[in-house]
Design a protein around this motif. Structure first.
Motif, PDB file in Angstrom:
ATOM      1  N   LYS A 265       0.833  -1.201   0.000  1.00  0.00           N
ATOM      2  CA  LYS A 265       0.000   0.000   0.000  1.00  0.00           C
ATOM      3  C   LYS A 265       0.870   1.254   0.000  1.00  0.00           C
ATOM      4  CE  LYS A 265      -3.781  -2.355   0.098  1.00  0.00           C
ATOM      5  NZ  LYS A 265      -4.672  -2.391  -1.095  1.00  0.00           N
TER       6      LYS A 265
ATOM      7  N   PHE B  84      -1.211   6.773   3.524  1.00  0.00           N
ATOM      8  CA  PHE B  84      -2.491   6.435   4.149  1.00  0.00           C
ATOM      9  C   PHE B  84      -2.724   4.920   4.276  1.00  0.00           C
ATOM     10  CE2 PHE B  84      -3.349  10.606   2.093  1.00  0.00           C
ATOM     11  CZ  PHE B  84      -3.531  11.347   3.255  1.00  0.00           C
TER      12      PHE B  84
ATOM     13  N   ILE C 285      -4.173   2.985   2.159  1.00  0.00           N
ATOM     14  CA  ILE C 285      -5.505   2.627   1.650  1.00  0.00           C
ATOM     15  C   ILE C 285      -5.403   2.091   0.222  1.00  0.00           C
ATOM     16  CG2 ILE C 285      -7.804   3.502   1.064  1.00  0.00           C
ATOM     17  CD1 ILE C 285      -7.354   5.643   3.264  1.00  0.00           C
ATOM     18  N   LEU C 286      -4.814   2.850  -0.671  1.00  0.00           N
ATOM     19  CA  LEU C 286      -4.660   2.442  -2.068  1.00  0.00           C
ATOM     20  C   LEU C 286      -3.297   1.785  -2.273  1.00  0.00           C
ATOM     21  CD1 LEU C 286      -6.189   5.532  -3.913  1.00  0.00           C
ATOM     22  CD2 LEU C 286      -7.323   3.455  -3.106  1.00  0.00           C
TER      23      LEU C 286
ATOM     24  N   PRO D 213      -8.112  10.745   3.106  1.00  0.00           N
ATOM     25  CA  PRO D 213      -8.415   9.345   3.443  1.00  0.00           C
ATOM     26  C   PRO D 213      -9.804   8.914   2.972  1.00  0.00           C
ATOM     27  CG  PRO D 213      -7.403  10.455   5.310  1.00  0.00           C
ATOM     28  CD  PRO D 213      -7.726  11.515   4.306  1.00  0.00           C
ATOM     29  N   GLU D 214     -10.801   9.776   3.166  1.00  0.00           N
ATOM     30  CA  GLU D 214     -12.157   9.436   2.733  1.00  0.00           C
ATOM     31  C   GLU D 214     -12.244   9.362   1.211  1.00  0.00           C
ATOM     32  OE1 GLU D 214     -16.757  10.804   3.702  1.00  0.00           O
ATOM     33  OE2 GLU D 214     -15.056  11.850   4.600  1.00  0.00           O
TER      34      GLU D 214
ATOM     35  N   GLN E 102      -9.836   8.488  -0.826  1.00  0.00           N
ATOM     36  CA  GLN E 102      -9.207   7.240  -1.262  1.00  0.00           C
ATOM     37  C   GLN E 102     -10.050   6.023  -0.905  1.00  0.00           C
ATOM     38  OE1 GLN E 102      -5.081   6.809  -0.250  1.00  0.00           O
ATOM     39  NE2 GLN E 102      -4.479   8.716  -1.267  1.00  0.00           N
ATOM     40  N   ARG E 103     -10.717   6.051   0.227  1.00  0.00           N
ATOM     41  CA  ARG E 103     -11.595   4.923   0.581  1.00  0.00           C
ATOM     42  C   ARG E 103     -12.771   4.817  -0.376  1.00  0.00           C
ATOM     43  NH1 ARG E 103     -10.122   6.192   6.086  1.00  0.00           N
ATOM     44  NH2 ARG E 103     -11.766   7.780   6.184  1.00  0.00           N
TER      45      ARG E 103
ATOM     46  N   ALA F 119     -11.386   3.192  -3.470  1.00  0.00           N
ATOM     47  CA  ALA F 119     -11.075   1.780  -3.217  1.00  0.00           C
ATOM     48  C   ALA F 119     -12.344   0.932  -3.230  1.00  0.00           C
ATOM     49  CB  ALA F 119     -10.350   1.634  -1.876  1.00  0.00           C
TER      50      ALA F 119
ATOM     51  N   GLN G 148     -13.159  -2.035  -6.218  1.00  0.00           N
ATOM     52  CA  GLN G 148     -13.035  -3.402  -5.695  1.00  0.00           C
ATOM     53  C   GLN G 148     -13.670  -4.415  -6.645  1.00  0.00           C
ATOM     54  OE1 GLN G 148     -14.987  -4.090  -1.940  1.00  0.00           O
ATOM     55  NE2 GLN G 148     -13.614  -5.762  -1.399  1.00  0.00           N
TER      56      GLN G 148
END
Length: 274
Positions: free
Chosen positions: A107, A111, A113-114, A162-163, A165-166, A169, A173
């Motif tokens: 990752k 962060f 995340i990604l 962060p939000e 990138q989430r 993601a 998916q």
């Protein structure tokens, strides 16, 4: 001797559908092709209120962005798809292979995340173009420097990124891979995705980001992204560069839009496809 005695009655719609769903879940994603030529990429689920003998049984298909309710009988060649384990097609839109990566992928350091951008070149080299081709998507937050100046980089790193990138993601998916090129820049690799499918996916993702209420120190804030989409059925090495050029075109054409290319030279808004 007549073969009629050996004929088995046709299974009810939902019995076929149960097998269909089991295969879809096993393979994680599926390009659903309908008799009118429409396509959806998503995972179907049965509706518990349906009668297993009802030829008009409905099912839901959840894509990265929306959920659709559709009559199962409209699915093209449903029985053949079940029998072939979701590897058949109608001759117009072959089924893409599921996007399966290692359970643990490196990752991005900031962060976590990604995926790390270091994985992109190896993933791209190992990706089969498939029957639908390969697509790389480059997206960039609009007016990001001004956003950092207004709220400070520290606050944006804590609240928006962060939000952001989430959200990406979750959307990508089972469809492909997302790499954090920078805090405000993200690259997507969509194996076995045609330009048409990828442009629709990117445009829905752009709209989802634009509609999302990001919270900065208790206040709602909106952001938009400019997106470049590069697709090819033969070339993969040039796709990140082409996608970056298409993203630059989206910026030049007013931001908050999606621009596509199939060769790195001709660029089209999503309303005009290759």
């Amino acid at each position: 001797m007549s073969l009629a005695a050996f004929l088995q009655p046709a299974p009810p719609f939902l019995q076929v559908f149960d097998t269909f769903v089991a295969n879809v879940v096993h393979h994680h994603r599926f390009l659903l092709t309908f008799k009118d030529g429409a396509h959806l990429v998503g995972v179907p689920t049965a509706r518990t209120s349906e009668d297993a003998t009802n030829p008009d049984a409905m099912f839901d298909v959840t894509t990265a962005i929306h959920t659709y309710t559709i009559p199962f009988k409209l699915l093209a060649y449903a029985q053949q798809l079940v029998e072939a384990g979701l590897r058949a097609s109608d001759g117009q839109a072959p089924v893409p292979e599921p996007c399966m990566g290692p359970a643990q992928r490196a990752k991005h350091d900031k962060f976590g995340i990604l995926d790390s951008p270091r994985l992109l070149l190896d993933d791209l080299a190992g990706a089969s173009t498939g029957v639908l081709g390969t697509t790389v998507v480059f997206l960039d937050i609009d007016h990001f420097k001004a956003l950092n100046t207004r709220h400070t980089e520290r606050v944006i790193d804590r609240t928006v990124l962060p939000e952001f990138q989430r959200l990406i993601a979750a959307a990508v998916q089972h469809h492909g891979f997302a790499y954090a090129e920078g805090g405000d820049e993200v690259i997507l690799l969509l194996p076995n995705f045609s330009e048409t499918l990828a442009a629709t996916f990117a445009e829905e993702l752009r709209q989802r980001i634009a509609d999302h209420a990001f919270v900065i120190d208790g206040d709602n804030a909106g952001i938009t992204v400019s997106i470049g989409v590069a697709s090819s059925s033969t070339v993969t090495a040039n796709l990140p560069e082409w996608a970056n050029l298409a993203k630059a075109q989206a910026k030049q054409r007013g931001r908050n839009r999606t621009v596509t290319t199939c060769d790195g030279e001709v660029f089209r808004d999503v309303a005009s496809r290759c």
